[in-house]
Design a protein around this motif. Structure first.
Motif, PDB file in Angstrom:
ATOM      1  N   HIS A 115       0.848  -1.187   0.000  1.00  0.00           N
ATOM      2  CA  HIS A 115       0.000   0.000   0.000  1.00  0.00           C
ATOM      3  C   HIS A 115       0.884   1.237   0.000  1.00  0.00           C
ATOM      4  N   ASP A 170       0.803   4.499   0.727  1.00  0.00           N
ATOM      5  CA  ASP A 170       0.202   5.661   1.371  1.00  0.00           C
ATOM      6  C   ASP A 170       1.252   6.594   1.954  1.00  0.00           C
ATOM      7  N   ASN A 223      -1.692   6.352  -2.800  1.00  0.00           N
ATOM      8  CA  ASN A 223      -2.725   5.474  -2.248  1.00  0.00           C
ATOM      9  C   ASN A 223      -3.026   4.286  -3.158  1.00  0.00           C
TER      10      ASN A 223
END
Length: 741
Positions: free
Chosen positions: A245, A247, A263
């Motif tokens: 991920h 992020d 994201n």
């Protein structure tokens, strides 16, 4: 959070009956320690057994993995009731009576209330006045509310994914027949609460968890997001493989400072199950239909051909979309591809940022980015420069060992970037034939129907999402009723989501089970963008669709009034005065302006700005008015016309003796019974004769006059007058017998 008192017992098979037996023993103990009518207990081990059974059923036999997408947008607590229990199950599960079985289990276990609680109710409800917090605790008893507030969040858990807990309330009392469900107003009715973490990302089962198992029959993009870490592995040298991920916080990749920070969810490393069959339903996927998943970007799955062909840079038809059947073409999303390129030798993050500044070109297919290739390596290599990226080639699933084109050209050069045969990313002449593997994005309506993501058993997909055909709307003065026409190829539409922009950005999604939504309290005569999306019973969302609506202007009453110097005058009435025609607007709310036009015809389109018009010209004319709002809608009143009729010229008259026997007698002669005269009236203006010597609607009159001065008067329809005279002086008798003078 601590699993307060929970003990994992692998051999609990007949848990319901075991729990009931244990609770019979506990009941006598409870009665011994309290004489109160109601007592609150926390996490009794027997109730933990019950909660374990409920949680196991929910995770393995319901569609609970999707509840966070549909039930926690405006609150942090969801209560499972008989009325909403079917929302936890797919249509097939409902048909299989799984929802009915859950209700029966609740009754057998004496469940009073069952809640799914997000840990955000603890993290975000420091301010109890927050709307979501008030909605969460609405309808809960003080005891249940206090119990939830005792839940603790593990250190650092605030930065991770949201966790969910099964919180159950039991109301029971001991009877001769054992434990019995009761209500608070009964004697010796005890209230008990218990919680258990629901690991929605992972099942309680002990078997190997995979995307293929968890995400079957679900939206594949969303399910990968929800379960991205279940297949991740790490070797002894800290080379990680799996889905990461991006992020930017580093917790999910171990290399957060070099993440793309967009994201996205990207496959990286060498041990990845990301094979997918696209364009074929054959039991064994043909080689030409084998693709691999680069990752999830937004709501879209990005895939790349597993095998390519040799081409020079820039050749068209990277992927021949038209070669696929329409059902496969409908899965492909048109996207904007960054094609300007860059001139930089940086790490993965620096290259990604440079690429995203490029020119965007809309298309259904393209090549992978330089950053796509760099992020497909194990995270430990993301800080390497592109020119030295071959150091991680053994831990990069995209590496083919061949010179392969990438989508980005080098700015300021005739060359483009490519992966060379040792895994470094360098310039390559566009005239050199190199490997091309086409890439494309799939729509977020695609679900996973089977497969484990391996080469031998690639993922199989289908497009059974929801589609919005049309958005219509009926506008009022201060409201808009939006109507959605949507369909789904499988299942049914279960939720509609609406959002409106009132000038300060899009509102939060308003969830509804209805295909129509009314927005009230809006400004009149104002344009409002509205967007909608729908969810089907398979857990698939449609694409968002927008429409614009304009609220109505409160239509005014328009009246016309005519005036002369003598006062009011009606339309279509003759006058010999100038006429002022005024348009008067009443009943309107908002700003408006009157417009006029003049015509000899019956009507015209008002386009001259004024609220009154002075008419001084002779003749007949229609002066027409309309009120038009000054807002977006340009709402218009009905066109109304006032007819002016102006005549300022006086009429005339003439007197003549009537001929007798072919001889015109002079006015010096007298006749037997007086002098016969003919009065002739003439109108000089357009209004017409109203009266000729008091003989109305006639332009001539025969009269008999005697000696003396005689006056005659003529009047036209506009009120103008004229006069003429005749002087009679002599009389001659007329012999009627001889007919002689």
């Amino acid at each position: 959070m601590n699993k307060k008192g929970f003990v994992f017992v692998e051999t609990i098979i007949t848990i319901v009956f075991l729990a009931a037996a244990l609770l019979i023993l506990y009941s006598s103990y409870r009665n011994a320690i309290t004489e109160e009518k109601e007592k609150i207990y926390y996490d009794d081990i027997g109730y933990l057994y019950r909660n374990y059974y409920l949680a196991d059923f929910l995770i393995n036999k319901s569609n609970i993995h999707k509840i966070k997408d549909t039930n926690f947008e405006e609150k942090y607590i969801m209560e499972i009731t008989k009325e909403n229990v079917e929302s936890l199950f797919t249509e097939e599960q409902v048909k299989a009576k799984e929802a009915e079985e859950l209700v029966n289990i609740e009754e057998q276990l004496n469940v009073s209330r069952m809640l799914i609680v997000s840990d955000e109710v603890i993290i975000k409800c420091i301010d109890p006045n927050k709307k979501e917090c008030q909605e969460s605790y609405k309808g809960l008893s003080d005891g249940l509310t206090d119990y939830i507030k005792t839940m603790e969040i593990e250190e650092g858990e605030e930065n991770k994914l949201t966790n969910y807990y099964l919180v159950t309330e039991y109301k029971e009392k001991s009877t001769n027949e054992g434990l019995k469900k009761c209500s608070s107003d009964e004697e010796n009715c005890g209230t008990f609460y218990v919680s258990l973490k629901l690991d929605i990302n992972k099942r309680i089962e002990n078997d190997k968890l995979t995307i293929g198992k968890i995400c079957k029959e679900q939206n594949i993009s969303q399910c990968i997001e929800d379960n991205y870490d279940i297949e991740n592995v790490e070797d002894e040298e800290e080379n990680r493989s799996g889905i990461f991920h991006h992020d930017g916080n580093g917790e999910d990749s171990g290399n957060g400072e070099k993440e793309a920070r967009d994201n996205s969810y990207r496959y990286g490393g060498i041990i990845v199950n990301n094979w997918i069959c696209f364009g074929s339903d054959e039991s064994k996927c043909p080689t030409n239909n084998m693709y691999r998943i680069i990752g999830v970007f937004g709501n879209n799955l990005k895939i790349i051909k597993s095998q390519g062909s040799q081409r020079i840079f820039g050749q068209t038809n990277i992927i021949n979309i038209n070669s696929y059947e329409s059902k496969w073409q409908n899965m492909i999303e048109e996207k904007a591809w960054n094609t300007q390129g860059f001139n930089k030798d940086g790490d993965a993050l620096e290259i990604y940022q440079a690429e995203m500044k490029g020119i965007r070109k809309i298309g259904t297919s393209g090549l992978m980015y330089v950053s796509d290739y760099m992020y497909s390596a194990s995270p430990r290599y993301w800080n390497e420069k592109r020119s030295n990226y071959g150091v991680g080639k053994e831990y990069n699933w995209m590496y083919e060992g061949k010179v392969e084109w990438l989508i980005s050209p080098r700015t300021g050069s005739i060359n483009s970037y490519a992966v060379n045969n040792v895994g470094n990313i360098l310039e390559n002449s566009k005239t050199i034939s190199s490997l091309v593997r086409g890439s494309m994005y799939l729509k977020d309506t695609v679900i996973l129907t089977g497969g484990e993501g391996t080469y031998e058993d690639p993922y199989r997909i289908a497009n059974i999402g929801a589609v919005i055909n049309d958005i219509e709307g009926e506008t009022g003065y201060k409201e808009i009723e939006v109507k959605v026409n949507a369909e789904t190829s499988e299942g049914k539409i279960v939720k509609y989501y609406y959002s409106i922009d009132e000038g300060e950005g899009w509102s939060e999604w308003k969830e509804s089970t209805s295909a129509s939504k009314t927005f009230e309290g809006l400004e009149p005569d104002t344009e409002y963008p509205v967007k909608v999306k729908v969810l089907n019973s398979r857990g698939n969302y449609s694409e968002e669709k927008e429409a614009e609506f304009v609220t109505k202007y409160k239509e005014p009453e328009l009246t016309l009034e005519g005036k002369t110097s003598e006062g009011e005058i009606a339309s279509n009435k003759w006058t010999n005065k100038d006429v002022t025609v005024e348009g008067k607007t009443s009943g309107a709310i908002g700003e408006y302006q009157e417009y006029y036009c003049r015509t000899s015809s019956t009507s015209c389109e008002p386009n001259n700005e004024a609220s009154s018009v002075l008419d001084t010209s002779e003749g007949e004319e229609n002066i027409c008015f309309r009120t038009i709002s000054t807002g977006v809608s340009k709402s218009k009143s009905e066109i109304k016309c006032f007819k002016t009729k102006i005549d300022k010229q006086a009429p005339t008259c003439d007197v003549a003796l009537i001929e007798k026997d072919g001889v015109t007698k002079s006015n010096e002669l007298w006749f037997e019974n007086g002098v016969p005269l003919k009065i002739t009236c003439t109108e000089e203006g357009p209004s017409g004769i109203k009266s000729c010597n008091e003989n109305k609607n006639s332009q001539s009159e025969v009269v008999t006059k005697t000696e003396g001065e005689n006056s005659f008067k003529v009047i036209d329809n506009a009120g103008n007058t004229g006069e003429c005279t005749a002087n009679i002086t002599k009389h001659t008798w007329y012999n009627s017998r001889t007919r002689s003078w």
